[in-house]
Design an enzyme around this catalytic site. Structure first.
Site, short mmCIF file in Angstrom:
data_model
loop_
_atom_site.label_atom_id
_atom_site.label_comp_id
_atom_site.label_asym_id
_atom_site.label_seq_id
_atom_site.Cartn_x
_atom_site.Cartn_y
_atom_site.Cartn_z
N LYS A 118 40.86 -11.58 -24.28
CA LYS A 118 40.43 -12.86 -24.81
C LYS A 118 41.23 -14.03 -24.26
O LYS A 118 40.70 -15.13 -24.12
CB LYS A 118 40.54 -12.87 -26.35
CG LYS A 118 39.50 -12.02 -27.01
CD LYS A 118 39.33 -12.42 -28.46
CE LYS A 118 38.21 -11.58 -29.07
NZ LYS A 118 37.97 -11.93 -30.47
N LYS A 203 30.58 -4.31 -23.28
CA LYS A 203 30.30 -4.24 -24.72
C LYS A 203 29.29 -5.32 -25.13
O LYS A 203 29.35 -6.43 -24.62
CB LYS A 203 31.62 -4.46 -25.47
CG LYS A 203 31.60 -4.06 -26.92
CD LYS A 203 32.93 -4.38 -27.59
CE LYS A 203 33.04 -5.84 -27.97
NZ LYS A 203 34.07 -6.16 -28.98
N LYS A 206 29.11 -11.08 -29.35
CA LYS A 206 28.52 -12.31 -29.87
C LYS A 206 28.50 -13.40 -28.82
O LYS A 206 27.75 -14.35 -28.92
CB LYS A 206 29.38 -12.81 -31.04
CG LYS A 206 29.35 -11.89 -32.23
CD LYS A 206 30.48 -12.21 -33.21
CE LYS A 206 30.32 -11.35 -34.46
NZ LYS A 206 31.48 -11.42 -35.36
#
Ligand code: AMP
Ligand code: TRP
Length: 340
Positions: A118, A203, A206
């Site tokens: 991230k 993956k 969102k």
């Protein structure tokens, strides 16, 4: 340490950042519903304090929190059988999180792959919030504030639950107590890692670039159906055995999704569809997904018309959560020697 000393208790959480995806549903929420009403006391949380580790628009955060709550409820979380609340209403999460910041080691945090993913590296990582870095220690506090023994999560969270165990062990060792349990991650079933519909090596999340790569829990029937029919696949038909999916990430993902939606194993799906082409399997998957998901998105939309009711449910859940958390937090302060 004996596991039996602790009440069998499940805790898990989902961040209100962006909308819920099929990954959240199959990897988390559906499994939370399955664990309800059995041998465990179940506590499910909307982890808003985790969401703000990256920027959230204050005008949108409260509704995003309600929408995750609506997703839980519409999927079958029953506020009578489970405790459902949002993290910010129970101050013990932040308080225990601070104590755990003083137990966890910088070296442990440096190994967390989610932070690296991230935050990026170099200058990007320096611009990440301190909260994003400390995030796993807050997650450990979420779990251990309730002495939770089991945590159902998707595979991406395994490392964080292992860190939670390390924090519990170090706390118990440093203070010479047998106080926090070594929580067990529950990562099982065909959908612990739901992949992106356009690239089976990534993956489903969102925040991917294209909406076609994910199914949102708010998608209507036509959208769900269209996304599955356009999902990336390879030219081969479905194999005769599971081994035949090993090098076929997109095909494997669609089989896993079908299995999870229909409460089957992936072996059973292969047995049923061996040799079938995508012209047969994709429409069957699309129909199944619409049958299972469209009622949930409809119910979420209905619930979002009555925000006050969602707020009441969360507030009642928070009261019940506090009842469990407060004595555990009080003892933690005593063990550490903090004067109150
Ligand atoms: P998050 O949306 O990151 O707060 O994740 C909440 C829960 O959903 C966690 O247990 C995750 O492991 C799970 N989850 C999120 N995305 C996926 C996915 N693509 N496959 C399986 N589980 C997922
Ligand atoms: N970190 C989890 C995620 O990103 C969310 C989370 C926060 C969580 N606290 C938790 C999950 C406690 C399980 C238990 O998906």
């Amino acid at each position: 340490m004996t596991e039996t000393k602790f009440t069998p208790r499940v805790f898990s959480g989902i961040k209100p950042s962006g909308g819920l995806t099929l990954g959240n549903y199959l990897g988390a929420i559906k499994r939370f519903v399955d664990m309800q009403g059995g041998q465990f006391e179940t506590i499910y949380c909307v982890v808003d304090l985790h969401a703000i580790t990256v920027w959230q628009d204050p005008k949108e955060l409260a509704d995003a929190t309600r929408e995750v709550a609506a997703g839980y409820l519409a999927s079958g979380i029953d506020p009578e059988k489970s405790i459902l609340f949002n993290q910010a209403q129970v101050s013990g999460h932040a308080e225990l999180g601070w104590i755990f910041n003083c137990v966890a080691r910088v070296g442990w945090m440096n190994r967390m792959t989610q932070f690296k993913d991230k935050a990026g590296s170099g200058k990007d990582a320096e611009a990440a919030s301190l909260g994003l870095y400390a995030y796993p220690s807050l997650m450990a506090a979420d779990i251990l504030l309730y002495h939770a023994t089991h945590v159902p999560v998707g595979e991406d969270q395994k490392q964080h639950v292992e860190l939670t165990r390390d924090i519990a062990k170090k706390f118990n060792h440093d203070f010479k107590v047998d106080f926090f349990p070594e929580t067990i991650p529950v990562i099982e079933g065909p959908a612990m890692r739901v992949m992106n519909l356009r690239d089976g090596t990534k993956k489903m999340s969102k925040s991917g670039e294209s909406d076609m790569e994910r199914i949102n829990m708010t998608d209507d029937a036509d959208t769900i159906s269209k996304k599955f029919k356009k999902a990336k696949t390879d030219p081969e038909p479905l194999p005769e055995t599971l081994d035949g999916l090993a090098e076929r990430p997109e095909a494997r993902n669609l089989v896993n999704i079908y299995a999870a939606l229909n409460d089957m194993t992936n072996e059973q799906v292969i047995a049923e569809y061996a040799g079938a082409g995508w012209g047969k399997f994709k429409p069957a998957l699309a129909d199944l997904a619409v049958e299972k998901l469209a009622p949930i998105s409809g119910e979420m939309a209905r619930m979002m018309q009555d925000r006050a009711e969602i707020d009441r449910i969360l507030s009642r859940g928070a009261d019940r959560a506090r009842e469990i958390a407060e004595p555990i937090l009080k003892q933690t302060y005593e063990i550490v020697g903090l004067l109150r």
